[in-house]
Design a protein around this motif. Structure first.
Motif, mmCIF file in Angstrom:
data_model
loop_
_atom_site.group_PDB
_atom_site.id
_atom_site.type_symbol
_atom_site.label_atom_id
_atom_site.label_comp_id
_atom_site.label_asym_id
_atom_site.label_seq_id
_atom_site.Cartn_x
_atom_site.Cartn_y
_atom_site.Cartn_z
ATOM 1 N N TYR A 97 76.068 12.976 36.619
ATOM 2 C CA TYR A 97 76.948 13.267 35.483
ATOM 3 C C TYR A 97 77.330 12.005 34.704
ATOM 4 N N TRP A 118 86.062 15.399 38.359
ATOM 5 C CA TRP A 118 84.963 16.214 37.844
ATOM 6 C C TRP A 118 84.371 17.059 38.983
ATOM 7 N N TYR A 176 82.779 10.259 31.923
ATOM 8 C CA TYR A 176 81.987 11.476 32.127
ATOM 9 C C TYR A 176 80.948 11.512 31.019
ATOM 10 N N GLN A 177 79.679 11.639 31.406
ATOM 11 C CA GLN A 177 78.562 11.526 30.460
ATOM 12 C C GLN A 177 78.628 10.187 29.710
#
Length: 570
Positions: free
Chosen positions: A163, A187, A336-337
């Motif tokens: 991720y 997450w 995240y990402q």
């Protein structure tokens, strides 16, 4: 003139003589802000790892506390009671566990070895988003024996390559060779724990000694010249006077001290430039050098005793109802990402197109001051905004720089801070102290001030940094008082790649201590803090003094999100 790299070894011998210079130092009226010393905004790692429990201290397990007298007496100018209290609190805040008496110079085999050390995930179970993960770390020496005291510098990260997610951990030193690392689970899906030993406690003891007793390990120089005659002289914040008479270049506004040896044939007012002289070598013993081996005991990963992976399930109300009260973590955000998501205080926007940045900065003046980590921000914006035109005449690689977008009325300026600064030769007319520059700004809602001041202060006692920040903070207060609405952004220090030599001059331990001081000194002001420390620790890219472009973009996006907040509430 040949620069002597060992001359400052006599600093302590001549402290009483240097006292005679005291009367030459400009005295400032003290106008210190009253500050609360609770709930400091410090990095997730440092706030807990460095918290000293009084009940755990003993004669054989002490903390490094700074003495009130700095390494040069003229730096210890009188302070108000508020300033003295602030300094004591700051020095207590960064006090670090000290190895037991007699273990300051141990055999390498008795020191912390990341290869023999292990970490274990505590209470393996079903994990849910919103839970906290705890990891225990047992440090061992090179013979595999458990360490019995703390003081090692560890970094911890929870991340997911799948991720492109990551968050910095909070490390607690139990002062007995065992550490805890805690992570918020933010997450859903897979996550992996990384724990790295940056320095052993024995190495930190060496770094502490160097900072307090060998500030000369980075030295500076200036060329004095008139006509065809020039002389190169050694300069620094403090110089032993037995080497010759001194030229006093203390700043009259801020009182910041700076001295050069006086040329034999020229006057002090013929000083032309400032430059870094070099790094002093052979400042540690052969035995101590073994504590700073890349790939062996500097920034080496500690392996898990079993698994280092967990799987995090989606948040459920049932799981939340059974969750114990979590420990409050000073986590500023996570990736995240590969996009930074701050926790609290701001709705993060991502400025992926040049026109979005241009729209945000239209009719604004952005003033950037600091070291090369701030120059990185200038260079990023200059590279992505097509209508910015460089207007600096004969620019040097180090600056100062100025760029203008006349179509959208954008002004972008960068200037390096005043001494101490390790830099290629620059004219003395270009040496400006940030506090003085801030006093020259009009300010207002269309003015943005961005500061990054840390990378050149690790070789000096912390009192030097405290005094320097104090002058800047006073100037920030004056700016905000006369021009409410001025946006002030502060970039914190960050970890970096460490070889042996780098560790002795720019160690993450130095930077982490400055990070803590910086946050504490500005926590009560209306300023924006961009947490470069956690943004680098949490990211998958290797640490670097100048972080990679992907991290810089997230930092810039963070700044722009404050300048141009998302008013839609999305």
């Amino acid at each position: 003139m040949k620069i002597s790299i060992a001359m400052s070894l006599n600093v302590w011998k001549y402290i009483l003589i240097i006292l005679s210079l005291y009367g030459l130092i400009f005295m400032l009226k003290n106008n210190t802000l009253g500050e609360s010393w609770k709930n400091h905004l410090v990095s997730a790692l440092y706030k807990v790892q460095n918290h000293i429990q009084p009940s755990n201290l003993s004669e054989t397990h002490q903390a490094f506390h700074h003495k009130r007298t700095p390494y040069c007496p003229h730096l210890a100018k009188p302070q108000s009671p508020e300033e003295e209290l602030e300094e004591r609190n700051l020095l207590d805040l960064i006090a670090w566990p000290k190895p037991p008496s007699g273990s300051e110079a141990p055999d390498l085999s008795q020191t912390s070895d990341p290869v023999h050390s292990r970490f274990t995930i505590v209470n393996a179970k079903n994990w849910f988003v919103g839970d906290q993960l705890e990891v225990h770390v047992q440090l061992r020496d090179f013979k595999g024996r458990p360490k019995r005291y703390g003081g090692d510098l560890l970094l911890a990260r929870l991340h997911s390559p799948k991720y492109r997610a990551g968050v910095a951990g909070q490390v607690l030193d139990h002062k007995n060779g065992i550490y805890s690392a805690r992570f918020p689970l933010l997450w859903e899906g897979s996550a992996q724990v990384d724990v790295v030993m940056v320095h052993s406690s024995e190495a930190v003891a060496v770094l502490h000694r160097l900072r307090e007793k060998r500030p000369d390990r980075v030295y500076f120089s200036s060329i004095f010249g008139q006509g065809n005659h020039s002389e190169k002289m050694v300069c620094n914040m403090c110089l032993p006077p037995d080497q010759g008479p001194l030229c006093n270049f203390t700043d009259h506004q801020t009182g910041e001290p700076w001295y050069c040896y006086k040329p034999k044939m020229l006057s002090c007012d013929t000083r032309n430039n400032h430059a870094m002289g070099g790094y002093t070598k052979d400042i540690i013993t052969k035995e101590e050098a073994l504590l700073f081996q890349s790939g062996k005991n500097v920034k080496v990963a500690i392996r898990a005793s079993s698994t280092d992976n967990i799987n995090v399930l989606a948040f459920t109300k049932e799981a939340a109802s059974q969750r114990p009260n979590p420990v409050k973590l000073a986590t500023s955000g996570y990736y995240y990402q590969d996009l930074w998501r701050p926790l609290g205080g701001i709705s993060m926007r991502h400025f992926d197109k040049a026109f979005a940045i241009t729209q945000c900065l239209t009719n604004k003046s952005v003033y950037m001051y600091g070291d090369s980590t701030m120059r990185q921000w200038y260079e990023y914006l200059y590279s992505v905004l097509p209508d910015l035109k460089q207007v600096t005449l004969n620019p040097k690689p180090v600056g100062p720089f100025m760029a203008v977008d006349s179509k959208h009325n954008i002004l972008l300026k960068y200037r390096f801070h005043g001494p101490p600064i390790r830099i290629t030769p620059v004219m003395t007319s270009e040496l400006r102290y940030i506090a003085n520059e801030l006093d020259g700004l009009t300010g207002g809602p269309d003015t943005v001030v961005v500061l990054s001041i840390w990378a050149h202060f690790g070789t000096f006692p912390v009192e030097v940094y405290i005094n320097h920040l104090r002058q800047i903070r006073k100037a920030v207060v004056r700016l905000l008082d006369r021009a409410p609405g001025t946006v002030v952004v502060i970039r914190t220090p960050n970890p970096q790649a460490l070889g042996r030599d780098v560790s002795l001059y720019n160690s993450d331990w130095f930077c982490l201590q400055l990070d803590t001081v910086l946050r504490a000194m500005f926590e009560r002001l209306e300023v924006v803090v961009v947490d470069a420390w956690q943004m680098c620790v949490a990211h998958h890219q290797p640490h670097n003094l100048h972080p990679p472009r992907s991290i810089v973009k997230n930092m810039i996006d963070m700044m722009l999100s404050y300048i141009c907040p998302d008013l839609t509430g999305n």
